[in-house]
Scaffold this active site. Structure first.
Site, PDB file in Angstrom:
ATOM      1  N   ARG A 176       0.806  -1.210   0.000  1.00  0.00           N
ATOM      2  CA  ARG A 176       0.000   0.000   0.000  1.00  0.00           C
ATOM      3  C   ARG A 176       0.848   1.273   0.000  1.00  0.00           C
ATOM      4  NH1 ARG A 176      -5.516  -0.628   1.157  1.00  0.00           N
ATOM      5  NH2 ARG A 176      -6.086  -2.778   1.605  1.00  0.00           N
ATOM      6  N   CYS A 181      -1.614  -5.608   2.970  1.00  0.00           N
ATOM      7  CA  CYS A 181      -2.316  -6.435   3.946  1.00  0.00           C
ATOM      8  C   CYS A 181      -3.823  -6.179   3.884  1.00  0.00           C
ATOM      9  CB  CYS A 181      -1.821  -6.134   5.359  1.00  0.00           C
ATOM     10  SG  CYS A 181      -0.180  -6.779   5.710  1.00  0.00           S
ATOM     11  N   ASP A 195      -0.420  -1.131  14.957  1.00  0.00           N
ATOM     12  CA  ASP A 195       0.522  -2.154  14.500  1.00  0.00           C
ATOM     13  C   ASP A 195       1.067  -3.014  15.641  1.00  0.00           C
ATOM     14  OD1 ASP A 195       0.232  -1.550  11.869  1.00  0.00           O
ATOM     15  OD2 ASP A 195       2.120  -0.457  11.656  1.00  0.00           O
ATOM     16  N   VAL A 217      -8.548   2.174  14.493  1.00  0.00           N
ATOM     17  CA  VAL A 217      -7.822   2.687  13.328  1.00  0.00           C
ATOM     18  C   VAL A 217      -8.224   1.954  12.051  1.00  0.00           C
ATOM     19  CG1 VAL A 217      -5.539   3.127  12.347  1.00  0.00           C
ATOM     20  CG2 VAL A 217      -5.917   3.398  14.810  1.00  0.00           C
TER      21      VAL A 217
END
Length: 417
Positions: free
Chosen positions: A91, A115, A303, A325
């Site tokens: 991305r 992802c 993350d 998020v």
């Protein structure tokens, strides 16, 4: 396709050196498109996403030498199209859009992949480029943008966007006049990019706050610069120490980038101290469950959500993990349940009830951070864990099985059966 095989139960001890941050290295590499001549970047991690970005840059006519240090020369830039074949796995490749339009006056970039953790729309990038004067259209899965020269303007992001902030900051560096970016993301990776652009000759103020002001210049020059250490890799090894009751010195990590995680890990009972070399983390026999809510920086990082979920599966009590998020970022929960975890998904929250121990099982990675969480679970589990689809982990962790093995883990990479 390779597998990672883990026999759990070993306490991790020793030192691990943290690699450069993937999420800082990628935009810094692409910022070289704004210059002519050789840039030199140090502490670039050796990862699949880095290799993909190198291929993408070479397809545009850019020369590249080495990895760390990596030398990049965009003097021969002669192509403004980033094809689907190069973009589909990553991305961050949308970050070529701003630099190409700023330097070449046009860009044709495939809508990105990466992802499968929910929508990360590029509409914020597109609207901001249009505000700077570009004519943008979507055709056949590509974003096409044109502008003789971008013109500075005040831009408000509806939500803080890391790649959107980075993309438009790079574009505005060569725009005519002054650009104000409001409601910007504040991540350390954005500050790192701003420092590199400033060293190139850009005039940027406010990176790391919610308002960034860029005064456009006519030309940027090559630089020599460093990529910051990877706070997500560092956080993953910190959690690994907690899950195994280990004692690890995380060398090179920046504790100021990890304050939200450090607070939560201390609440679980871990002992954490800051040293001149990095961060010392010591696991506790009893793991206290804590609640987690992911937020844009400086909040708790999305993350590290999957890794903390793995940690909480063996905590004492109940943990509620709320993801604000990205949607679809609980796909690892089902795999953790295969190992005996007690997890219930309720909308954008996961309720995790700690169990005495996890059991090794065959599990499958669904994305980059999910694969890290399953490796952590395997380290703490009884018996053998076999992780498939490990190409995800290679996108963001440099030699993770070698680093963990050096800390005492019983882990190895093996070819597919």
């Amino acid at each position: 396709m390779d597998r990672i095989i883990i026999y759990g139960g070993e306490k991790l001890q020793g030192e691990v050196f943290i690699s450069g941050a993937k999420n800082a290295a990628l935009p810094i590499m692409l910022s070289s498109l704004l210059t002519e001549g050789w840039n030199t970047f140090h502490n670039v991690p050796d990862l699949m996403d880095i290799k993909t970005t190198q291929k993408l840059l070479r397809s545009l006519g850019v020369e590249i030498e080495g990895v760390s240090p990596m030398r990049i020369n965009a003097r021969g830039l002669n192509n403004c199209e980033a094809s689907y074949e190069l973009v589909k796995t990553m991305r961050a490749s949308i970050l070529v859009l701003g630099p190409l339009v700023a330097r070449m006056g046009m860009a044709r970039v495939s809508l990105p992949g990466g992802c499968a953790i929910g929508a990360r729309p590029v509409n914020l990038h597109i609207k901001a480029l249009e505000d700077l004067g570009a004519k943008v259209s979507l055709k056949d899965g590509y974003v096409e943008a044109k502008a003789k020269r971008l013109k500075g303007k005040t831009i408000y992001f509806d939500i803080p966007t890391v790649t959107g902030t980075e993309n438009i900051m790079m574009a505005a560096a060569l725009a005519k006049g002054t650009t104000q970016l409001k409601n910007t993301a504040k991540e350390p990776e954005i500050v790192n990019l701003a420092e590199v652009l400033t060293a190139m000759g850009a005039k940027i103020q406010g990176a790391g706050t919610d308002t960034i002001v860029i005064e456009g210049v006519d030309r940027l020059n090559p630089v020599e610069a460093d990529v910051i250490p990877d706070r997500i890799e560092a956080g993953t090894y910190m959690i690994a120490a907690g899950m195994t009751g280990g004692n690890i010195l995380i060398k090179g990590a920046n504790p100021y980038h990890l304050e939200s995680l450090i607070t939560k890990l201390r609440d679980t009972g871990m002992e954490i101290s800051i040293t001149s070399e990095g961060i010392r983390v010591i696991g506790n026999k009893t793991i206290n469950s804590v609640d987690i809510k992911t937020l844009p920086y400086p909040g708790f990082p999305t993350d590290l959500q999957a890794q903390m979920m793995a940690f909480m599966t063996i905590g004492r009590g109940l943990s509620v993990i709320t993801e604000t998020v990205f949607e679809n970022r609980f796909m690892h929960a089902g795999e953790l349940m295969r190992m005996g975890a007690d997890i219930r998904i309720q909308g954008n929250s996961a309720v995790v009830r700690g169990v005495p121990t996890l059991k090794g099982a065959q599990v499958m990675a669904t994305d980059l951070r999910a694969s890290a969480s399953l490796i952590l679970a395997g380290l703490a589990a009884e018996g053998k864990t076999e992780l498939s689809r490990v190409y995800h982990i290679d996108r963001g962790y440099q030699e993770i099985e070698k680093k963990l093995s050096a800390l005492g883990a019983d882990i190895k990479r093996a070819p597919a059966k």
